[in-house]
Design a protein around this motif. Structure first.
Motif, PDB file in Angstrom:
ATOM      1  N   THR A 518       0.814  -1.227   0.000  1.00 46.70           N
ATOM      2  CA  THR A 518       0.000   0.000   0.000  1.00 46.70           C
ATOM      3  C   THR A 518       0.844   1.272   0.000  1.00 46.70           C
ATOM      4  OG1 THR A 518      -0.135  -0.132   2.424  1.00 46.70           O
ATOM      5  CG2 THR A 518      -1.956  -1.100   1.153  1.00 46.70           C
ATOM      6  N   ALA A 519       2.136   1.184   0.348  1.00 48.22           N
ATOM      7  CA  ALA A 519       2.996   2.378   0.353  1.00 48.22           C
ATOM      8  C   ALA A 519       4.086   2.300  -0.707  1.00 48.22           C
ATOM      9  CB  ALA A 519       3.632   2.567   1.733  1.00 48.22           C
ATOM     10  N   TYR A 520       3.916   1.425  -1.689  1.00 52.79           N
ATOM     11  CA  TYR A 520       4.951   1.273  -2.718  1.00 52.79           C
ATOM     12  C   TYR A 520       5.180   2.591  -3.468  1.00 52.79           C
ATOM     13  CZ  TYR A 520       7.476  -0.587  -6.755  1.00 52.79           C
ATOM     14  OH  TYR A 520       8.418  -0.819  -7.729  1.00 52.79           O
ATOM     15  N   GLY A 521       4.143   3.359  -3.653  1.00 55.22           N
ATOM     16  CA  GLY A 521       4.274   4.629  -4.371  1.00 55.22           C
ATOM     17  C   GLY A 521       5.110   5.656  -3.638  1.00 55.22           C
ATOM     18  N   SER A 522       5.303   5.459  -2.337  1.00 55.00           N
ATOM     19  CA  SER A 522       6.082   6.418  -1.537  1.00 55.00           C
ATOM     20  C   SER A 522       7.346   5.766  -0.982  1.00 55.00           C
ATOM     21  CB  SER A 522       5.228   6.964  -0.389  1.00 55.00           C
ATOM     22  OG  SER A 522       4.128   7.676  -0.868  1.00 55.00           O
ATOM     23  N   ARG A 523       7.906   4.845  -1.733  1.00 53.23           N
ATOM     24  CA  ARG A 523       9.087   4.124  -1.262  1.00 53.23           C
ATOM     25  C   ARG A 523      10.349   4.976  -1.389  1.00 53.23           C
ATOM     26  NH1 ARG A 523       7.786   3.025  -6.299  1.00 53.23           N
ATOM     27  NH2 ARG A 523       9.360   2.657  -7.928  1.00 53.23           N
ATOM     28  N   ILE A 524      11.418   4.519  -0.718  1.00 49.89           N
ATOM     29  CA  ILE A 524      12.769   5.058  -0.887  1.00 49.89           C
ATOM     30  C   ILE A 524      13.537   4.040  -1.714  1.00 49.89           C
ATOM     31  CG2 ILE A 524      14.908   5.673   0.310  1.00 49.89           C
ATOM     32  CD1 ILE A 524      13.180   6.463   2.724  1.00 49.89           C
ATOM     33  N   ILE A 525      14.192   4.482  -2.786  1.00 49.82           N
ATOM     34  CA  ILE A 525      14.837   3.504  -3.676  1.00 49.82           C
ATOM     35  C   ILE A 525      16.325   3.343  -3.426  1.00 49.82           C
ATOM     36  CG2 ILE A 525      13.093   3.933  -5.448  1.00 49.82           C
ATOM     37  CD1 ILE A 525      15.239   5.418  -7.041  1.00 49.82           C
ATOM     38  N   GLU A 526      16.909   4.177  -2.564  1.00 50.37           N
ATOM     39  CA  GLU A 526      18.306   3.970  -2.168  1.00 50.37           C
ATOM     40  C   GLU A 526      18.382   2.705  -1.325  1.00 50.37           C
ATOM     41  OE1 GLU A 526      21.184   5.586  -2.561  1.00 50.37           O
ATOM     42  OE2 GLU A 526      20.645   7.511  -3.457  1.00 50.37           O
ATOM     43  N   GLY A 588      -7.278  13.886   6.425  1.00 51.49           N
ATOM     44  CA  GLY A 588      -6.462  13.955   5.205  1.00 51.49           C
ATOM     45  C   GLY A 588      -6.903  12.988   4.125  1.00 51.49           C
ATOM     46  N   GLY A 589      -7.718  11.980   4.504  1.00 54.90           N
ATOM     47  CA  GLY A 589      -8.136  10.980   3.531  1.00 54.90           C
ATOM     48  C   GLY A 589      -7.347   9.694   3.726  1.00 54.90           C
ATOM     49  N   GLY A 590      -6.709   9.208   2.679  1.00 54.17           N
ATOM     50  CA  GLY A 590      -5.986   7.942   2.744  1.00 54.17           C
ATOM     51  C   GLY A 590      -4.562   8.096   3.227  1.00 54.17           C
ATOM     52  N   GLY A 591      -4.118   7.144   4.055  1.00 54.12           N
ATOM     53  CA  GLY A 591      -2.755   7.193   4.568  1.00 54.12           C
ATOM     54  C   GLY A 591      -1.715   7.034   3.490  1.00 54.12           C
ATOM     55  N   SER A 592      -1.975   6.161   2.504  1.00 53.08           N
ATOM     56  CA  SER A 592      -0.986   5.938   1.446  1.00 53.08           C
ATOM     57  C   SER A 592      -0.864   7.141   0.530  1.00 53.08           C
ATOM     58  CB  SER A 592      -1.366   4.696   0.629  1.00 53.08           C
ATOM     59  OG  SER A 592      -2.651   4.860   0.049  1.00 53.08           O
ATOM     60  N   ALA A 593      -1.938   7.861   0.319  1.00 55.11           N
ATOM     61  CA  ALA A 593      -1.918   8.990  -0.617  1.00 55.11           C
ATOM     62  C   ALA A 593      -1.432  10.281   0.014  1.00 55.11           C
ATOM     63  CB  ALA A 593      -3.316   9.198  -1.197  1.00 55.11           C
ATOM     64  N   VAL A 594      -1.714  10.487   1.295  1.00 54.43           N
ATOM     65  CA  VAL A 594      -1.448  11.784   1.927  1.00 54.43           C
ATOM     66  C   VAL A 594      -0.317  11.711   2.950  1.00 54.43           C
ATOM     67  CG1 VAL A 594      -2.449  13.657   3.299  1.00 54.43           C
ATOM     68  CG2 VAL A 594      -3.838  12.505   1.565  1.00 54.43           C
ATOM     69  N   ALA A 595      -0.423  10.799   3.914  1.00 61.57           N
ATOM     70  CA  ALA A 595       0.561  10.760   4.999  1.00 61.57           C
ATOM     71  C   ALA A 595       1.881  10.136   4.571  1.00 61.57           C
ATOM     72  CB  ALA A 595      -0.014   9.999   6.196  1.00 61.57           C
ATOM     73  N   ALA A 596       1.838   9.110   3.695  1.00 65.95           N
ATOM     74  CA  ALA A 596       3.065   8.392   3.319  1.00 65.95           C
ATOM     75  C   ALA A 596       4.084   9.281   2.609  1.00 65.95           C
ATOM     76  CB  ALA A 596       2.703   7.185   2.447  1.00 65.95           C
ATOM     77  N   PRO A 597       3.700  10.100   1.620  1.00 63.57           N
ATOM     78  CA  PRO A 597       4.707  10.963   0.988  1.00 63.57           C
ATOM     79  C   PRO A 597       5.357  11.944   1.964  1.00 63.57           C
ATOM     80  CG  PRO A 597       2.716  10.857  -0.354  1.00 63.57           C
ATOM     81  CD  PRO A 597       2.384  10.226   0.955  1.00 63.57           C
ATOM     82  N   ILE A 598       4.576  12.454   2.915  1.00 61.67           N
ATOM     83  CA  ILE A 598       5.131  13.372   3.917  1.00 61.67           C
ATOM     84  C   ILE A 598       6.156  12.640   4.777  1.00 61.67           C
ATOM     85  CG2 ILE A 598       4.590  14.777   5.936  1.00 61.67           C
ATOM     86  CD1 ILE A 598       1.828  15.298   4.711  1.00 61.67           C
ATOM     87  N   ALA A 599       5.787  11.429   5.235  1.00 60.89           N
ATOM     88  CA  ALA A 599       6.686  10.663   6.096  1.00 60.89           C
ATOM     89  C   ALA A 599       7.969  10.290   5.363  1.00 60.89           C
ATOM     90  CB  ALA A 599       5.973   9.407   6.600  1.00 60.89           C
TER      91      ALA A 599
END
Length: 647
Positions: A518-526, A588-599
């Motif tokens: 569910t958080a793949y869109g906000s992953r770190i690739i390093e 904020g709505g969905g955690g994956s869409a809103v909170a994950a990119p911030i985190a």
């Protein structure tokens, strides 16, 4: 007629006796007076000398210098700044109105402050000084000093007042000071004399209030000679007080500023915690406010703007705000089941999109269901049905006991105001609170962080840090006092089966790094900074059966205060945990869409100790990230650092 000699002799004897008695009485009285005078002049001389001295000499308190507050790298967060003010003494001024009029032609006087000063003068002795203007500029002080001969009774003075150079970045952590009020004095059993000094400042909220005794210091004293009316004639001696202690916090001011800027105008909170030590590196509530407004008394208009704002800028959402943790709580349910041996990591549950519990249908967020899911897939895809089924087998008391082991439902000892306890509910708690029995449906709701479960962003960050480290780390905010470090508590081993923690960590890693996570869109690739995480979305309204049949209303189509809360927790790097992060965005709505990119942005900023390279982000996000970074740095150039120059 001639008196008989015998009568004369009798009369003479009577008079002689009276004279002797009277003389004796007089002698006794004179003797008593003499003895009393000797007693007072010789034996009680020191006492009366002291009383006479006190009539001539007064001892007056000198306010101590308040301790300053710094971040972990020595940057100033709260400091003492010179404050210039203009004093008027009524008896020396003569015609007060005329003198104030002359002052008003030299500098700008606030009419409200002038009225306040006049009212204070009317109720005070004529020889006492009254502040006519406070926090005036050096230029204004110079004008007054140059024109002093024409301004009888007017004296420019300099003192110290609190100043917060980082503005709103630390408002919810450090708090602010303000003048001692009658309410403050009423809360103390035996107020210290220094608190009665006019306009003396004490901490009102946050670290300023909780560490007041350390920061305040000890008052000094001066001996002044006064005349019979109490007017000061000269200063005889002075004993300086002890300044308050300087505090160093665990927070990185630049990271704190970045997080504040990244949250922007959202009603949100974010916490960054060191997984190894429990040190809080950033703890931010948004929106914020300028604590400098409160130092000398905030205006009615400014205060109303803060209290009537629907995003509640005065509330410290990081420790005071408690929210249903949503799916971020699923790790607690899973760990409780694993530790009890009720389920294994490869055991599966069938998810058709709902589960019937006691005649009620509990829905999964995915209407069509997830099919057969094991532990890793259930966390990766955030399947609700898996946890409904698991919780019914485990029971609410075991789940809540596990949650408390990880810091949820406990009030943590930090020098901040209004720290909430949160709630990890049990059967006994519900009966004691509501007089009702615990229902199996309550267990199903609690398993996915809904229902009665409540947690603060601080607790969610602590939970994540303990998952990452396997140790019961304790949150710490004050790093040192006067340069002497306060001992931290890295915590003891959690006492859990390492294999069970390993399974949870692997599942959290899949949430961010598996394509179906569910958080793949906000992953770190390093590779050396990849994170493990969990998304969460908590409902703030009930969804009716009719709405489900017709189609659930999209969050974007609802009023702001009816939308779901967005949550996200993570730690990184996965193979060597350094930081745990929690983000809660109210409505904020969905955690994956809103909170994950911030985190993710906050995590990278912490790991790189400054601006992360764009190569750490997925290619599709780099243009957006670069534009956002440039905008933030234009708005807040003080937060830009490359990690090599933290100051």
């Amino acid at each position: 007629m001639r008196r008989n000699p015998k009568d004369f002799e009798a009369t003479h004897r009577r008079l002689s006796r009276r004279a002797v008695v009277l003389g004796g009485a007089q002698l006794a009285m004179v003797g008593a007076l003499a003895f009393r005078m000797r007693h007072m002049q010789i034996e009680q001389a020191d006492q009366f000398r002291l009383l006479a001295e006190e009539n001539r000499i007064n001892v007056r308190l000198i306010p101590p210098k308040r301790g300053e507050i710094y971040d972990r790298f020595g940057r100033v967060i709260a400091q003492n700044s010179p404050s210039y003010r203009i004093i008027i003494v009524r008896e020396d001024a003569g015609d007060v109105d005329q003198v104030i009029g002359r002052v008003g032609r030299l500098i700008t006087l606030d009419p409200k402050e002038t009225e306040r000063a006049l009212a204070e003068m009317r109720r005070s002795p004529p020889f006492l000084p009254v502040t006519l203007a406070d926090q005036v500029s050096w230029e204004d002080i110079s004008r007054i000093a140059v024109n002093a001969p024409a301004l009888p009774g007017i004296t420019p003075e300099v003192g110290l007042t609190r100043f917060y150079p980082r503005g709103g970045d630390f408002a919810h952590v450090v708090g602010y000071v303000g003048p001692v009020s009658d309410y403050d004095l009423s809360q103390l059993q035996d107020p210290e004399p220094v608190l009665r000094i006019p306009r003396f400042q004490i901490g009102k909220v946050g670290v300023e209030a909780r560490e007041e005794q350390l920061l305040r210091g000890q008052a000094g004293a001066k001996r002044v000679e006064v005349n019979a009316a109490g007017r000061v004639m000269r200063e005889l001696s002075r004993r300086e007080g002890e300044p308050g202690a300087d505090l160093q916090l665990t927070i990185d001011a630049n990271l704190q500023g970045y997080v504040q800027a990244r949250l922007g105008n959202e009603s949100a909170a974010a916490v960054v915690m060191d997984c190894r030590t429990g040190d809080l590196r950033a703890i931010v509530s948004s929106p914020t406010y300028d604590p400098n407004l409160f130092v000398r008394g905030i205006s009615v208009g400014d205060y109303r703007a803060l209290t009537e704002h629907d995003h509640r800028p005065l509330a410290n959402k990081t420790v005071q705000g408690i929210y249903p943790p949503g799916s971020t709580y699923k790790m607690m349910t899973a760990l409780a089941a694993l530790e009890e041996g009720i389920i294994g990591p490869e055991d599966t549950v069938w998810c058709p999109g709902h589960l019937e519990v006691a005649g009620r249908r509990f829905h999964c967020w995915k209407r069509g269901g997830h099919g057969h899911v094991n532990l890793q897939n259930s966390l990766k895809q955030s399947c609700d049905v898996y946890y409904y089924d698991l919780a019914i087998k485990v029971g609410i008391d075991r789940i809540s006991a596990m949650a408390r082991r990880f810091g949820i439902g406990l009030r943590h000892d930090l020098p901040m105001s209004a720290i909430a306890e949160g709630l990890a509910p049990t059967r006994d708690w519900k009966f004691a609170t509501y007089g009702q029995k615990w229902l199996i449906g309550d267990t199903a709701n609690s398993s996915i962080g809904q229902g009665y479960v409540l947690a603060s962003p601080l607790q969610l960050a602590l939970m994540t840090a303990r998952i990452a480290s396997g140790r019961a780390v304790v949150p710490r905010l004050v790093r040192s006092v006067n340069g002497v470090e306060r001992s931290g508590d890295p915590g003891e081993d959690m006492g859990l089966d390492p294999r069970n923690l390993h399974h949870i960590r692997q599942a959290m890693f899949a949430v961010s790094n598996d394509r179906r996570g569910t958080a793949y869109g906000s992953r770190i690739i390093e590779d050396h900074h990849r994170m493990a995480s969990k998304t969460g979305t908590s409902q703030v309204r009930n969804i009716t059966a009719a709405e489900r049949a017709a189609g659930i209303i999209n969050n974007a189509d609802l009023p702001w205060n009816r939308r779901d809360h967005a949550l996200f927790v993570n730690y990184a790097p996965f193979d060597n945990p350094r930081y745990a992060v929690s983000v809660v965005v109210e409505h904020g709505g969905g955690g994956s869409a809103v909170a994950a990119p911030i985190a993710r942005d906050i995590t990278l900023q912490a790991l790189y100790e400054g601006t992360p390279p764009l190569s750490a982000y997925p290619a599709k996000d780099r243009a957006e990230v670069q534009a956002r970074q440039e905008r933030l740095y234009r708005e807040r150039p003080d937060i830009r650092t490359d990690g090599r120059n933290r100051a």
